[in-house]
Motif scaffolding. Structure first.
Motif, PDB file in Angstrom:
ATOM      1  N   LEU A  49       0.856  -1.194   0.033  1.00  0.00           N
ATOM      2  CA  LEU A  49      -0.045   0.078  -0.109  1.00  0.00           C
ATOM      3  C   LEU A  49       0.748   1.334  -0.207  1.00  0.00           C
ATOM      4  O   LEU A  49       0.544   2.284  -0.499  1.00  0.00           O
ATOM      5  CB  LEU A  49      -0.904   0.032   1.291  1.00  0.00           C
ATOM      6  CG  LEU A  49      -2.390  -0.614   0.875  1.00  0.00           C
ATOM      7  CD1 LEU A  49      -2.090  -2.094   0.663  1.00  0.00           C
ATOM      8  CD2 LEU A  49      -3.391  -0.399   1.959  1.00  0.00           C
ATOM      9  N   ASP A  50       1.978   1.162   0.682  1.00  0.00           N
ATOM     10  CA  ASP A  50       2.909   2.275   0.657  1.00  0.00           C
ATOM     11  C   ASP A  50       3.373   2.708  -0.583  1.00  0.00           C
ATOM     12  O   ASP A  50       3.487   3.793  -1.036  1.00  0.00           O
ATOM     13  CB  ASP A  50       3.976   2.270   1.743  1.00  0.00           C
ATOM     14  CG  ASP A  50       3.536   2.469   3.188  1.00  0.00           C
ATOM     15  OD1 ASP A  50       2.664   2.564   3.516  1.00  0.00           O
ATOM     16  OD2 ASP A  50       4.334   2.102   3.951  1.00  0.00           O
ATOM     17  N   ARG A  51       3.885   1.739  -1.390  1.00  0.00           N
ATOM     18  CA  ARG A  51       4.341   1.989  -2.624  1.00  0.00           C
ATOM     19  C   ARG A  51       3.406   2.499  -3.646  1.00  0.00           C
ATOM     20  O   ARG A  51       3.460   3.204  -4.262  1.00  0.00           O
ATOM     21  CB  ARG A  51       4.821   0.814  -3.236  1.00  0.00           C
ATOM     22  CG  ARG A  51       6.225   0.067  -2.372  1.00  0.00           C
ATOM     23  CD  ARG A  51       7.396   0.740  -2.408  1.00  0.00           C
ATOM     24  NE  ARG A  51       7.400   1.828  -1.444  1.00  0.00           N
ATOM     25  CZ  ARG A  51       7.551   1.525  -0.181  1.00  0.00           C
ATOM     26  NH1 ARG A  51       7.776   0.305   0.175  1.00  0.00           N
ATOM     27  NH2 ARG A  51       7.496   2.582   0.688  1.00  0.00           N
ATOM     28  N   GLY A  95       1.150  -0.308   5.743  1.00  0.00           N
ATOM     29  CA  GLY A  95       2.168   0.209   6.328  1.00  0.00           C
ATOM     30  C   GLY A  95       1.795  -0.467   7.870  1.00  0.00           C
ATOM     31  O   GLY A  95       0.686  -0.446   8.076  1.00  0.00           O
ATOM     32  N   GLY A  96       2.795  -0.351   8.685  1.00  0.00           N
ATOM     33  CA  GLY A  96       2.519  -0.723  10.324  1.00  0.00           C
ATOM     34  C   GLY A  96       1.692  -0.017  11.038  1.00  0.00           C
ATOM     35  O   GLY A  96       1.039  -0.896  11.716  1.00  0.00           O
ATOM     36  N   GLY A  97       0.994   1.182  10.537  1.00  0.00           N
ATOM     37  CA  GLY A  97       0.043   2.052  11.297  1.00  0.00           C
ATOM     38  C   GLY A  97      -1.300   1.577  10.968  1.00  0.00           C
ATOM     39  O   GLY A  97      -2.332   2.162  11.449  1.00  0.00           O
ATOM     40  N   ARG A 135      11.568   5.631   7.092  1.00  0.00           N
ATOM     41  CA  ARG A 135      10.177   5.585   7.951  1.00  0.00           C
ATOM     42  C   ARG A 135      10.231   6.775   8.747  1.00  0.00           C
ATOM     43  O   ARG A 135      10.978   6.930   9.881  1.00  0.00           O
ATOM     44  CB  ARG A 135      10.548   4.315   8.931  1.00  0.00           C
ATOM     45  CG  ARG A 135       9.867   3.002   8.215  1.00  0.00           C
ATOM     46  CD  ARG A 135      10.275   2.682   6.985  1.00  0.00           C
ATOM     47  NE  ARG A 135       9.679   1.388   6.720  1.00  0.00           N
ATOM     48  CZ  ARG A 135      10.480   0.348   5.743  1.00  0.00           C
ATOM     49  NH1 ARG A 135      11.413   0.895   5.241  1.00  0.00           N
ATOM     50  NH2 ARG A 135      10.041  -0.661   5.454  1.00  0.00           N
ATOM     51  N   PRO A 136       9.325   7.841   8.381  1.00  0.00           N
ATOM     52  CA  PRO A 136       9.292   9.051   9.267  1.00  0.00           C
ATOM     53  C   PRO A 136       8.990   8.899  10.646  1.00  0.00           C
ATOM     54  O   PRO A 136       9.304   9.799  11.404  1.00  0.00           O
ATOM     55  CB  PRO A 136       8.013   9.801   8.634  1.00  0.00           C
ATOM     56  CG  PRO A 136       7.225   8.866   7.811  1.00  0.00           C
ATOM     57  CD  PRO A 136       8.352   7.618   7.314  1.00  0.00           C
ATOM     58  N   LEU A 137       8.410   7.901  11.155  1.00  0.00           N
ATOM     59  CA  LEU A 137       8.143   7.778  12.546  1.00  0.00           C
ATOM     60  C   LEU A 137       9.504   6.963  13.359  1.00  0.00           C
ATOM     61  O   LEU A 137       9.494   7.207  14.577  1.00  0.00           O
ATOM     62  CB  LEU A 137       7.052   6.741  12.923  1.00  0.00           C
ATOM     63  CG  LEU A 137       5.721   7.230  12.421  1.00  0.00           C
ATOM     64  CD1 LEU A 137       4.527   6.158  12.608  1.00  0.00           C
ATOM     65  CD2 LEU A 137       5.308   8.432  12.914  1.00  0.00           C
ATOM     66  N   LEU A 138      10.330   6.757  12.607  1.00  0.00           N
ATOM     67  CA  LEU A 138      11.642   6.234  13.153  1.00  0.00           C
ATOM     68  C   LEU A 138      12.869   6.972  12.852  1.00  0.00           C
ATOM     69  O   LEU A 138      13.870   6.531  13.111  1.00  0.00           O
ATOM     70  CB  LEU A 138      11.824   4.648  12.716  1.00  0.00           C
ATOM     71  CG  LEU A 138      10.651   3.665  12.906  1.00  0.00           C
ATOM     72  CD1 LEU A 138      10.814   2.428  12.266  1.00  0.00           C
ATOM     73  CD2 LEU A 138      10.398   3.879  14.472  1.00  0.00           C
TER      74      LEU A 138
HETATM   75  C1  S3P Z   1       4.237   3.228   9.467  1.00  0.00           C
HETATM   76  C2  S3P Z   1       4.865   2.205   8.766  1.00  0.00           C
HETATM   77  C3  S3P Z   1       5.420   2.524   7.443  1.00  0.00           C
HETATM   78  C4  S3P Z   1       4.693   3.467   6.431  1.00  0.00           C
HETATM   79  C5  S3P Z   1       4.854   4.814   7.392  1.00  0.00           C
HETATM   80  C6  S3P Z   1       4.244   4.787   8.762  1.00  0.00           C
HETATM   81  C7  S3P Z   1       3.735   3.033  10.878  1.00  0.00           C
HETATM   82  O1  S3P Z   1       5.273   1.300   6.794  1.00  0.00           O
HETATM   83  O2  S3P Z   1       3.575   3.068   6.502  1.00  0.00           O
HETATM   84  O3  S3P Z   1       6.132   5.294   7.846  1.00  0.00           O
HETATM   85  O4  S3P Z   1       2.863   3.791  11.325  1.00  0.00           O
HETATM   86  O5  S3P Z   1       4.277   2.191  11.394  1.00  0.00           O
HETATM   87  P1  S3P Z   1       6.222  -0.064   7.014  1.00  0.00           P
HETATM   88  O6  S3P Z   1       5.387  -0.933   7.956  1.00  0.00           O
HETATM   89  O7  S3P Z   1       6.303  -0.803   5.634  1.00  0.00           O
HETATM   90  O8  S3P Z   1       7.461   0.318   7.338  1.00  0.00           O
END
Ligand code: S3P
Length: 189
Positions: A49-51, A95-97, A135-138
């Motif tokens: 989905l991110d791509r 993505g992870g969120g 990863r902007p959150l990291l």
């Molecule tokens: C996020 C994870 C990222 C991406 C964004 C936010 C998150 O994807 O969607 O940076 O909130 O955990 P990945 O899980 O592929 O790193």
């Protein structure tokens, strides 16, 4: 109008009568590595989905976060998920969120099936390596603390998946095999 996605296989293979399998887990849990391998093995389409969001916006996720904010990114995730309701049978890696928004998850589950790729923050950080910078959150000073915080916030949503695959003690091929078994409806894989 049928939405178009840039998947690993033609979307015509994305049979709307069959449920999606959705891989969830922390950044670094292996969603984007395991997903394409499982899709290839089962001749199903894979969509990261991110791509797809990046392709449509012409911007990286980091740029979207920086310029429009996280809330805007979450709106884009929701819109894409709405479109994915029109098709089925894909292996999806949001993505992870993504999983933290129950309303968005409900758009495709059920019938979609969630598989949680469980990983510790320590292993996730090691696996991400240099990719952490995307990863902007990291990108904050203590990424391990940040991953721990994200896991503490998200654990309930992750663990509520239909299946949990603990990736900590398995090599990549075993994880792929297990997820492929689940996606093919072969239980106990
Ligand atoms: C996020 C994870 C990222 C991406 C964004 C936010 C998150 O994807 O969607 O940076 O909130 O955990 P990945 O899980 O592929 O790193």
């Amino acid at each position: 109008m049928t939405p178009t996605f840039r998947t690993s296989q033609p979307v015509s293979a994305a049979d709307p009568s069959k449920p999606h399998m959705i891989l969830v887990g922390l950044p670094g849990s292996g969603k984007s590595t395991v997903g394409p391998a499982v899709a290839k093995c089962l001749t199903r389409s894979f969509l990261d989905l991110d791509r797809e969001i990046e392709r449509r916006c012409g911007q990286t996720v980091a740029e979207i976060f920086a310029e429009m904010g996280e809330a805007h990114f979450r709106t884009l995730e929701r819109q894409l998920t709405e479109e994915l309701r029109e098709v089925g049978n894909m292996i999806l890696a949001p993505g992870g969120g993504w999983v933290t928004n129950a309303e968005v998850v409900r758009l495709i589950r059920p019938p979609g099936q969630l598989v949680y790729l469980r990983v510790t923050p320590e292993t996730a950080l090691r696996r991400l390596g240099q990719m952490r910078a995307t990863r902007p959150l990291l990108t904050r000073p203590d990424p391990l603390a940040q991953l721990r915080r994200l896991l503490a916030e998200r654990r309930g949503a992750y663990e509520a998946a239909d299946h949990v695959v603990d990736t900590e003690l398995l090599d990549l091929q075993r994880v792929i095999d297990k997820v492929a078994d689940l996606a093919a409806g072969r239980r106990g894989g």
